[in-house]
Write an enzyme that holds these catalytic residues in place. Sequence first.
Site, PDB file in Angstrom:
ATOM      1  N   GLY A  46      51.117  43.074  37.763  1.00  0.00           N
ATOM      2  CA  GLY A  46      49.790  42.782  37.220  1.00  0.00           C
ATOM      3  C   GLY A  46      49.249  44.032  36.549  1.00  0.00           C
ATOM      4  O   GLY A  46      49.999  44.946  36.196  1.00  0.00           O
ATOM      5  N   ALA A  48      47.702  46.535  37.736  1.00  0.00           N
ATOM      6  CA  ALA A  48      48.018  47.747  38.470  1.00  0.00           C
ATOM      7  C   ALA A  48      49.502  48.078  38.330  1.00  0.00           C
ATOM      8  O   ALA A  48      49.870  49.201  37.985  1.00  0.00           O
ATOM      9  CB  ALA A  48      47.632  47.573  39.934  1.00  0.00           C
ATOM     10  N   HIS A 270      32.796  33.064  44.687  1.00  0.00           N
ATOM     11  CA  HIS A 270      32.109  32.965  43.402  1.00  0.00           C
ATOM     12  C   HIS A 270      31.373  31.636  43.341  1.00  0.00           C
ATOM     13  O   HIS A 270      31.952  30.604  43.624  1.00  0.00           O
ATOM     14  CB  HIS A 270      33.161  33.062  42.297  1.00  0.00           C
ATOM     15  CG  HIS A 270      32.609  33.392  40.968  1.00  0.00           C
ATOM     16  ND1 HIS A 270      31.834  32.504  40.269  1.00  0.00           N
ATOM     17  CD2 HIS A 270      32.702  34.499  40.207  1.00  0.00           C
ATOM     18  CE1 HIS A 270      31.488  33.073  39.124  1.00  0.00           C
ATOM     19  NE2 HIS A 270      31.990  34.279  39.057  1.00  0.00           N
ATOM     20  N   SER A 288      32.460  30.694  34.059  1.00  0.00           N
ATOM     21  CA  SER A 288      31.784  31.978  33.974  1.00  0.00           C
ATOM     22  C   SER A 288      30.387  31.932  34.580  1.00  0.00           C
ATOM     23  O   SER A 288      29.642  30.970  34.452  1.00  0.00           O
ATOM     24  CB  SER A 288      31.681  32.415  32.518  1.00  0.00           C
ATOM     25  OG  SER A 288      30.812  33.518  32.448  1.00  0.00           O
ATOM     26  N   ARG A 334      25.559  36.453  43.362  1.00  0.00           N
ATOM     27  CA  ARG A 334      26.690  35.597  43.709  1.00  0.00           C
ATOM     28  C   ARG A 334      26.697  35.113  45.155  1.00  0.00           C
ATOM     29  O   ARG A 334      26.787  33.921  45.423  1.00  0.00           O
ATOM     30  CB  ARG A 334      28.002  36.367  43.502  1.00  0.00           C
ATOM     31  CG  ARG A 334      28.488  36.366  42.090  1.00  0.00           C
ATOM     32  CD  ARG A 334      29.839  37.038  41.998  1.00  0.00           C
ATOM     33  NE  ARG A 334      30.187  37.210  40.577  1.00  0.00           N
ATOM     34  CZ  ARG A 334      31.303  37.757  40.139  1.00  0.00           C
ATOM     35  NH1 ARG A 334      32.194  38.210  40.990  1.00  0.00           N
ATOM     36  NH2 ARG A 334      31.548  37.867  38.849  1.00  0.00           N
ATOM     37  N   GLU A 429      44.255  45.231  43.504  1.00  0.00           N
ATOM     38  CA  GLU A 429      43.560  44.406  44.487  1.00  0.00           C
ATOM     39  C   GLU A 429      44.225  44.482  45.863  1.00  0.00           C
ATOM     40  O   GLU A 429      43.606  44.171  46.883  1.00  0.00           O
ATOM     41  CB  GLU A 429      43.497  42.955  43.994  1.00  0.00           C
ATOM     42  CG  GLU A 429      42.494  42.117  44.762  1.00  0.00           C
ATOM     43  CD  GLU A 429      42.333  40.703  44.212  1.00  0.00           C
ATOM     44  OE1 GLU A 429      42.658  40.471  43.030  1.00  0.00           O
ATOM     45  OE2 GLU A 429      41.870  39.830  44.967  1.00  0.00           O
ATOM     46  N   ARG A 439      32.526  43.138  45.317  1.00  0.00           N
ATOM     47  CA  ARG A 439      32.940  43.699  44.043  1.00  0.00           C
ATOM     48  C   ARG A 439      32.016  43.221  42.929  1.00  0.00           C
ATOM     49  O   ARG A 439      31.686  42.049  42.853  1.00  0.00           O
ATOM     50  CB  ARG A 439      34.372  43.291  43.711  1.00  0.00           C
ATOM     51  CG  ARG A 439      34.824  43.723  42.341  1.00  0.00           C
ATOM     52  CD  ARG A 439      36.228  43.290  42.024  1.00  0.00           C
ATOM     53  NE  ARG A 439      36.380  41.860  41.846  1.00  0.00           N
ATOM     54  CZ  ARG A 439      36.159  41.218  40.693  1.00  0.00           C
ATOM     55  NH1 ARG A 439      35.746  41.872  39.631  1.00  0.00           N
ATOM     56  NH2 ARG A 439      36.327  39.912  40.617  1.00  0.00           N
ATOM     57  N   LEU A 445      39.437  44.768  37.030  1.00  0.00           N
ATOM     58  CA  LEU A 445      40.375  45.145  35.975  1.00  0.00           C
ATOM     59  C   LEU A 445      40.353  46.661  35.813  1.00  0.00           C
ATOM     60  O   LEU A 445      41.384  47.318  35.666  1.00  0.00           O
ATOM     61  CB  LEU A 445      39.988  44.457  34.658  1.00  0.00           C
ATOM     62  CG  LEU A 445      39.921  42.932  34.724  1.00  0.00           C
ATOM     63  CD1 LEU A 445      39.588  42.356  33.347  1.00  0.00           C
ATOM     64  CD2 LEU A 445      41.239  42.349  35.202  1.00  0.00           C
TER      65      LEU A 445
END
Lengths: 641, 251, 222
Positions: A46, A48, A270, A288, A334, A429, A439, A445
Amino acid sequence: MATAIKLDSKVPSGPLESRWTRHKDQLKLVSPTNKRKYTILVVGTGLAGASAAASLAELGYNVKAFCIQDSPRRAHSIAAQGGINAAKNYRNDGDSIWRLFYDTIKGGDFRAREANVYRLAELSVNIIDQCVAQGVPFAREYGGLLDTRSFGGALVERTFYARGQTGQQLLLGAYSAMMRQVDAGRVTLYPRREMLDLVVINGQARGIVCRNLITGELESYVGDAVVLCTGGYGNAYFLATYAKNSNATAIWRCHKRGALFANPCFTQIHPTCIPVTGDYQSKLTLMSESLRNDGRVWVPKKKGDTRPPNEIPEDERDYFLERKYPTYGNLAPRDIASRAVKAVCDEGRGVGATGRAVYLDFSDTIREKGIEYIKEKYGNLFEMYQHITGEDPYKVPMRIYPAVHYTMGGLWVDYNLMSTIPGLFVLGEANFSDHGANRLGASALMQGLADGYFIIPYTIGDYFANTTLPKVSPEHSAFKESLADVHRFLTKLLSIKGNKTVLEFHRELGMILWDYVGMARNAQGLQIAIEKIRKLREEFWNNLKVPGDNNMLNKNLEMAGRVADFLELAELMAIDALHREESCGAHFREEYQTPDGEALRNDEQFCYVAAWEYTGDLGKPELHKEPLVFEFVTPTVRSYK
Amino acid sequence: MTKKMTLHLRIWRQPNPHTPGRFVTYTIRDVSSDMSLLELLDVLNEELIKKGEPPVEFDSDCREGICGTCGFLVNGVAHGPKRGRTACQQYLRDFKDGETITLEPFRAKAFPVIKDLVVDRSALDRIMAAGGYISVNTGSAPDANSIPIPKEIAEQAFDAAACIGCGACVAACPNASASLFVSAKIAHLALLPQGQPERIRRVLRMVEQMDKEGFGDCSNHGECEAVCPKNISIKHIAIMRREYLRALWSL
Amino acid sequence: MALWPQSSVAKKFLNAITGIGLFIFVVVHLFENLLLLTGNPDDFNRWAHFLESFGVVLRIIEIGLAAFFIAHIWSALLVYWDKWKARPHGYRVYRTAGWTSRQTLSSQTMIYTGIVLLAFVIWHVITFRFGPYYPIMVDGVEMRDLHRLVVEVFNEPINVVLYVAVMVFLGFHLRHGFWSALQSLGAYHPRWTPVWYSGGVLVAAALAAGFIVIPIWVYLYL
Ligand SMILES: Cc1cc2nc3c(=O)[nH]c(=O)nc-3n(C[C@H](O)[C@H](O)[C@H](O)COP(=O)(O)OP(=O)(O)OC[C@H]3O[C@@H](n4cnc5c(N)ncnc54)[C@H](O)[C@@H]3O)c2cc1C
Ligand code: HEM
Ligand code: HEM
Ligand code: SF4
Ligand code: F3S
Ligand code: FES
């Protein structure tokens, strides 16, 4: 097994601004000719992993990169939509490294290390430069300069984005940098491989055992260091916004080999996801957060009101966010919004076929500002919603429900990103490092890339320069043992031949976690969860049915292994949640709230990182505390009023 | 509106690359029209496992159309009936109750079948390794705003960069050509100022690798564009050819 | 570095350039042949003679034309060879997704229409270029009476039928070939490419129609 592990965070001292620079200056270096002699195993490709593999190979190390997917470009990072933060201050709106640092540490409810977070903010600036140079097509303004927008938890516009596909574009940038090193012969790719064990020799991480997912063969790889970039473990909840293959296996097996697991209970949920439509549901899709700018959230006042939304008159609707939080209304943070939604659904006022959803209604905005306004701002989101649900959100209100989205917890690492096993580094992550208890949007990212591009290349050299690494071969007894362990594990999964499928177990586990270790937790529920998880685990090992064989492509066998690990990790999540008798960030303990329902943090007793050691008994992990010291900021109450 | 459906799935079953495959038809009753096609396969697999039969293997990961992992032919069309979407974004409501849906793996010499609907697309990665990048070492980048890029150019580059590497273009192309995939990357990088220094080398090497992998040549059937889930235009194939001409010219 | 002619892209350059060359020849050839319909047989013969008067130059052009044919066929066969290799195991069920797809009967049959054209051209050149030499005096100069030959040939109904059939194939070949050649050379324009693409139908139909008129007209009226 419990040993006297001393957690040394290796955080440098001195002024916050110069800590990383000074630290870098003090790290030992490996000479260019010697770098060629080291082999680094990077697990995960990913943001990272790909950025680490590319950067390490550029330096001259030999890199072997592993991933589950058929191509490294498909790692879960590809799905990130919103954007990436960076303290560039291109807008001249008062942004600075300090501000990004402060927002992030406050967003994490003061449960992260100051020095780490500051470094992250510092490096954010270089990330954007690097990505642009790789050809990442960020959004631009007419003048040709980079565009930014604002994101949750910040008063400045510092989020860089590439349409709704920021993660994709950043990952493709990192992937292409890595592919360049593949071409140069410095990176060897091992796709369709799943790491199933870490091999520790003389206390150092020296290799991994992987299953070749096509042939089923178990393969040993020797390295001088192992860099885990295997992502988050939110799929423990079964329904989540994660890709189907995201899992905890690599970090969990490292945990069982001695790496401490930090803050496992910190899971971000979320609020705006497309809700479950039936029991066949395989995953959830994020919508979103920005939609809440123009949509109003409501449910019917009456329980079990099954009328279509358009037929429910205004005075029979409960705009509960606006009612409960008059100041923030639909824009409540959130975690708070998520909890409020769950609460009304628990009361039986949820909507849709399953009763586990609330309306997000745009009709007022459409009436006031016109359909064109909505189209321009949210066109693609509306389209996506329509694809999935078959409903036209321009005509009927959207239905939304919270979903698991990110795990702040992960393997404990020091300032150099090294775990408690020397030579085992953890990035992205998969580690616990920078986000504390919650977070902020657009910072995952940033962290993945900071870790991979700009931190590991320095710190891994220091490890090599300070360590003697005897030659080992795959014939070493530790590899043999590890292979045998993994083989036994897989054979066992296949030999149970019970009646329930992996999917059934995974769903059940997900329900337990969601109900008791979800948005709001309490001691009683957590106890129940632990009981239930243990029972389910026992049933799993007695009644699992895995089709097929080990010596072939067998996705059910892959999943079985992952679910087996989730079943163990789940207990640790519950144990951690139970022990943390405070509410902070995403971790909300119902017992610890202010009279008006705000999270009640307890800095006196819980201002630490909870790092758990595996003792051989899943029910009795040993807790190690890394105290968090705030020298530069003062923890305040996170208020949304 | 949610309704219950009965569907027949005619699926290519092939245990491994060496054993010949065949179609097997399965019937699934009473499934919700809100289900996705991949979820239907999940349901089928649960039934098969319970019956002691081998489940149907297929690739998927994100299940939201961005990772490019999923993909097979649905009734003869790569990814399925709804255009601009991947296989994981096809929903049962777009099929008819009682319909027989044929699922067949992507077929190309460069995409050998591994099992059932799973194919090996690593050839696409090898093409990327041959030049699908800008050579810039970590840490050596100038300030991101030091080279302004006109918005239009950035947008065009994005249109090309949106490719998810799913391989549907290859699967649908009558010639099994990878031109759309390859050209999207070449165009993306050729449009940007950062991509200029390696322009010539990039197009020559990527095309060479594409040919080596055994993909067919492009006869301009344009089928690739029609099945591409990201609506990548065959304009990019034209751009790739211009890049190639430029390269020949300057040699 | 493998360059032309092995590369897939270069193969198409060659195919397209030669295709365009052949297309231009065919267009010119059509206008030449329309001289048959002027009512005065001398017009056609005079033009043919005028061309003959270029001597060596004409030979070179003819050799060039032959080279174009060979290169076109060669590159086309290479493309098809690769196509067949690239998908050894075909689909049981396959259909076009429609929408913007440019896959048509004509695009799918280029190799077959091409082979028909090849056979035709061989037969055609044997018939006319290397056919019987009928002398005739025009304006006091001796020329080859090609007009008579054409009339002779097209008074055979079977020849007329074959010609008409082949011209349909030519139309199909160019329906895809016309826009495809431009695309192969990298000419793409968001506005004009759709025009070329749709225009290809007209161009192909007009050309085929033009050629179809000739044998029928000759058969009926000459
Ligand atoms: C829908 C969605 C939207 C998001 N949007 C944003 C956003 O806008 N901004 C933001 O900052 N963050 C966002 N995030 C979060 C962010 O995308 C992730 O946190 C981040 O991408 C994680 O990157 P990673 O490199 O750590 O791991 P991943 O990208 O998850 O990569 C994991 C890698 O490890 C490999 N792997 C895993 N286990 C094994 C094993 N056992 N053996 C071998 N390989 C293994 C996988 O194959 C993969 O290559 C979003 C997340 C989701 C779900
Ligand atoms: C008068 C004769 C001919 C004309 C005007 C002509 C014209 C063209 C044109 C313009 C193209 C498009 C080029 C491209 O796609 O880039 C083409 C393609 C093609 N031609 Fe011809 N052609 C003729 C004869 C032939 C012959 C004799 C063959 C014999 C095999 C042939 C086979 C093909 C094939 C197979 C293609 C398609 C190539 C592909 O799919 O990429 N053509 N032709
Ligand atoms: C009804 C239609 C046609 C008629 C009446 C016709 C007539 C002729 C004549 C009279 C010649 C001999 C010219 C000479 O020897 O100087 C000729 C040559 C030729 N024709 Fe045609 N033609 C027709 C269609 C076509 C078509 C459709 C093609 C191509 C696909 C074609 C290709 C050629 C070629 C290649 C030659 C040889 C040219 C040379 O050697 O210079 N013709 N044609
Ligand atoms: S060009 Fe389109 S069809 Fe081809 S790989 Fe990319 S996204 Fe898939
Ligand atoms: S379908 Fe194939 S022929 Fe070319 S235009 Fe697309 S690659
Ligand atoms: S599973 Fe990711 S695109 Fe379909």
